[in-house]
Design an enzyme around this catalytic site. Structure first.
Site, short mmCIF file in Angstrom:
data_model
loop_
_atom_site.label_atom_id
_atom_site.label_comp_id
_atom_site.label_asym_id
_atom_site.label_seq_id
_atom_site.Cartn_x
_atom_site.Cartn_y
_atom_site.Cartn_z
N ASP A 227 0.93 -1.07 -0.07
CA ASP A 227 -0.20 0.05 -0.23
C ASP A 227 1.23 1.19 -0.17
OD1 ASP A 227 -2.58 1.65 0.26
OD2 ASP A 227 -2.99 0.55 2.10
C1 BGC Z 1 -4.89 3.26 0.08
C2 BGC Z 1 -5.41 2.37 -1.02
C3 BGC Z 1 -4.53 3.27 -2.61
C4 BGC Z 1 -3.12 4.30 -2.42
C5 BGC Z 1 -2.71 4.81 -3.70
C6 BGC Z 1 -3.94 4.23 -0.11
O1 BGC Z 1 -3.32 5.38 0.93
O2 BGC Z 1 -4.67 3.14 1.02
O3 BGC Z 1 -5.94 1.95 -1.04
O4 BGC Z 1 -4.80 2.13 -3.38
O5 BGC Z 1 -3.26 4.92 -1.43
O6 BGC Z 1 -3.43 5.89 -3.61
#
Ligand code: BGC
Length: 750
Positions: A227
């Site tokens: 993530d």
């Molecule tokens: C989120 C993800 C997301 C990623 C990219 C993170 O903060 O938890 O779900 O895909 O950011 O935006």
């Protein structure tokens, strides 16, 4: 393009293992390796070209906002999820995306989780089936999926470091099965590891999770992506099985990897493996583009939204509206729809369709009159409130029916924080109650991403339409349900409790001092409410229709030691065509662990014309009956009785039949430390032991022992090594050795 990394230098390989920037991997033109784009998300593409962030500070290209997962969960229809995935895929292609970050399949442990709008359900089977369908649809368009957030990321509070304290049975039965099904059935290009720790270890550094379970046990062959910002120690993460760190950090991580290989603390094979997996993602970027049309995509968003709306209540057939000539529409959300959540999945929609404009169109066709008054501001108790309410009450009084659009604003719920209550803003509750007193009939339409409490106003409304967040075309779908152009067929994918305190995670959410204990174990959502017999407002699975259905002829055929086939007939007994969800639950107390009162094990949605009957067949496999046995480290279908129940919802069983299963043949090895109760309870050893002991007794002693069951219960928990001492020479060491050997041989499940 090959995934062979042998021509690359160590530095080049390391550079592939983290993002070049926020959304892209490193391009190595000299080696013919293109960069690929990974971007959000689950219900539409958020492609930023000008500036990059995940707070939505920078503009993103317009794209279709499909219904978010909270809505898709309520469809109970994998075809909805699959078509949505395909829609996202087509758009992803147009916008040059190789991997679309979604779907999110975390379980809704608490209704307070700020990100519940991005997740399907409190049930792992429903989440897994919908998630697998989404991935299949998406990847068929040549865009890879990133199933997230792996794993046990069920809250936003302290999400970057909180440690989830959880036992393996709960992980295996509740929080992992959706991921497992998707990996096995839909082969996603990537899995995104979550921010949180699991039992003290960051998901990104958890070798058991990312390698032993995901790859060795489930057979995952894609890449594990972090993530955004989930990596704490890059080298430890790489060793654990995390291939691609996103976003990049200006080369710092890459240098750490190179350094670790050079000083011998990291094996070059780990680098090669991860680089090859990242390279394999570039294959996705060369698939041929599907046809994309902005109008078609909007139409698809509209069609899908129809199946996600849940009719919660419909007293006196307040709906559909046909026959009402004066309709008072009240509430800001009618004109300015709330249709998606805040945070990384936020889409710059291509269009927006309000319910109000569609209501006007439907009404015009029927010759009905529509008035609109905002009634109240969404959030604050603004000074103009009294004037707004006055106008709304006047309109309601002059109407045949008032339709109030209520709900939560984006400020109330979003990625990044959890809610601390379930209530609608107090002034909205006041508005509903006041309007309901003035109007002959009152319908409430809700827009929000996480469950809201219906208490304090539920009985004032004649009908309640749960609209969740429905995507950019949701307004039109709501109007169709209100006017009966669409027969509602959504069902709750999560329980609506009477009180927040009734939720099983209540005392352990969101944890404290960087730990959150999943103390309720497998008793999540309806598994708890039905087991503890706690009353709820609406059960998981609840959803009304404008027609009625009858379920009969439930027939179960046992097809093996731990498998069965269910057949059931459903008839549409009303006057309208409609869709019905057949929900099959399994209920048992078999096995040595506490089982939920019932668990959803199969479902299907069917279409029925008035008077039409259909017989459906639902297969039940080993997993449908099994629990996860921690000491054995495997799934076990225990021998015993199982009720197969067809439910209108998780709390209301329509019809049921019991079957007896032979169960698994397993070896549960005994030792001298095992308590006496386990020795006697062992299906093979127990009878042999009893025979050995009684053979050495006089008839009188045997009779006395048999009569004195209480003393047997007293010694049940005594380890055998102590118990033998009490028996004198009744059980000589050779006899014990023989019994121990017997316990190592396969026996029926216990
Ligand atoms: C989120 C993800 C997301 C990623 C990219 C993170 O903060 O938890 O779900 O895909 O950011 O935006």
């Amino acid at each position: 393009m090959s995934t062979n990394t042998s021509n690359l230098t160590l530095e080049q390989k390391a550079s592939l293992l983290s993002g070049e920037n926020f959304w892209q991997t490193k391009e190595l033109p000299e080696a013919g390796i293109p960069a690929i784009v990974l971007t959000d998300g689950p219900h539409g593409i958020r492609r930023q070209l000008a500036g990059e962030d995940h707070l939505g500070l920078h503009h993103s290209e317009p794209s279709t906002c499909f219904p978010p997962a909270v809505a898709v969960g309520s469809s109970w229809n994998p075809a909805v999820a699959q078509r949505l995935g395909a829609g996202v895929g087509k758009e992803g292609h147009r916008l040059g995306i190789s991997v679309a970050l979604g779907p999110g399949v975390n379980i809704k442990r608490s209704p307070l989780c700020g990100r519940n709008f991005e997740y399907y359900s409190e049930d792992p089977l429903l989440s897994g089936i919908l998630g697998a369908a989404h991935v299949t649809g998406l990847q068929a368009e040549g865009v890879g999926a990133s199933v997230k957030h792996f794993a046990a990321n069920n809250q936003e509070t302290d999400r970057m470091r909180v440690s989830v304290e959880i036992d393996e049975r709960t992980l295996r039965e509740i929080y992992l099965p959706a991921f497992e099904r998707i990996v096995k059935e839909a082969r996603p290009a990537t899995v995104m590891c979550s921010y949180n720790k699991i039992n003290g270890v960051y998901a990104s550094e958890n070798r058991w999770l990312l390698t032993e379970l995901l790859r060795d046990e489930w057979g995952f062959d894609g890449a594990v992506v972090s993530d955004w910002g989930a990596v704490s120690n890059r080298v430890a993460a790489l060793k654990a099985g995390l291939d691609l760190e996103m976003p990049g950090n200006g080369g710092t991580s890459n240098r750490e990897i190179v350094e670790a290989v050079k000083n011998g603390t990291l094996d070059i094979d780990d680098v090669d493996r991860a680089a090859a997996r990242v390279l394999s993602l570039t294959h996705n970027s060369v698939a041929s583009p599907g046809h994309y049309d902005v109008g078609d995509s909007h139409a698809l968003a509209h069609e899908l939204a129809r199946e996600c709306i849940v009719l919660l209540k419909n007293d006196g057939q307040a709906l559909p509206l046909a026959g009402n000539s004066r309709v008072a529409v009240i509430g800001h959300f009618a004109a300015a729809p709330r249709y998606q959540g805040g945070g990384s999945s936020h889409i710059n929609a291509t269009r927006e369709e309000s319910a109000l404009e569609s209501i006007r169109e439907h009404a015009a066709r029927l010759g009905a009159e529509v008035t609109y008054s905002p009634g109240f501001t969404v959030d604050d108790h603004a000074p103009e409130q009294a004037t707004l309410m006055g106008a709304a009450v006047e309109a309601a009084t002059a109407s045949d029916v008032a339709i109030i659009f209520a709900g939560l604003s984006e400020q109330d719920e979003s990625e990044g924080f959890d809610r601390n209550h379930l209530d609608l803003p107090a002034h909205q509750v006041h508005a509903i109650r006041t309007v309901a007193q003035a109007a002959p009939k009152t319908v409430v339409v809700l827009s929000h991403g996480g469950v809201v409490s219906l208490e304090g106003w539920h009985d004032d409304a004649d009908a309640i339409v749960e609209g969740w967040l429905l995507g950019q075309a949701g307004g039109a779908a709501i109007a169709e349900v209100l006017f009966g152009a669409v027969n509602p067929s959504g069902h709750l994918a999560e329980t609506i409790p009477l009180r927040l305190q009734d939720n099983p995670s209540w005392l352990n959410f969101p944890g404290e001092q960087q730990h959150v204990r999943y103390g309720e174990g497998v008793f999540v959502g309806y598994r708890y409410y039905t087991s503890a017999d706690v009353p709820v407002r609406y059960h998981f699975g609840h959803g009304l229709s404008y027609t009625t259905f009858r379920t009969d002829n439930l027939d179960i055929e046992v097809t093996g030691p731990s498998s069965a086939r269910a057949r059931v007939t459903v008839t549409n007994t009303g006057n309208l065509a409609g869709k019905h969800v057949i929900q099959l639950y399994v209920a048992t107390t078999a096995g040595p662990v506490k089982r939920p009162a019932r668990e959803l094990k199969a479902f299907t949605k069917i279409d029925l014309d008035p008077g039409q009957s259909k017989t459906v067949e639902l297969g039940l496999d080993h997993r449908s009956f099994a629990y996860y046995d921690e000491p054995l480290g495997r799934w076990v279908a225990a021998a015993g009785d199982y009720a197969i129940q067809i439910g209108v919802d998780a709390g209301t069983i329509d019809t049921q039949t019991s079957i007896t299963l032979v169960g698994d043949t397993i070896t549960r090895e005994l030792s001298m430390d095992s308590p006496v109760g386990e020795w006697f309870g062992h299906p093979v050893v127990g009878p042999a032991l009893l025979q050995g002991i009684t053979a050495s007794m006089s008839e009188q002693q045997a009779h006395a022992a048999a009569a004195n069951q209480d003393s047997m219960r007293m010694v049940e928990s005594l380890p055998m090594k102590q118990f033998v001492g009490f028996l004198g020479d009744a059980l000589p060491p050779e006899a014990l050795d023989q019994l121990l050997a017997l316990s190592r041989q396969p026996a029926e499940a216990v």
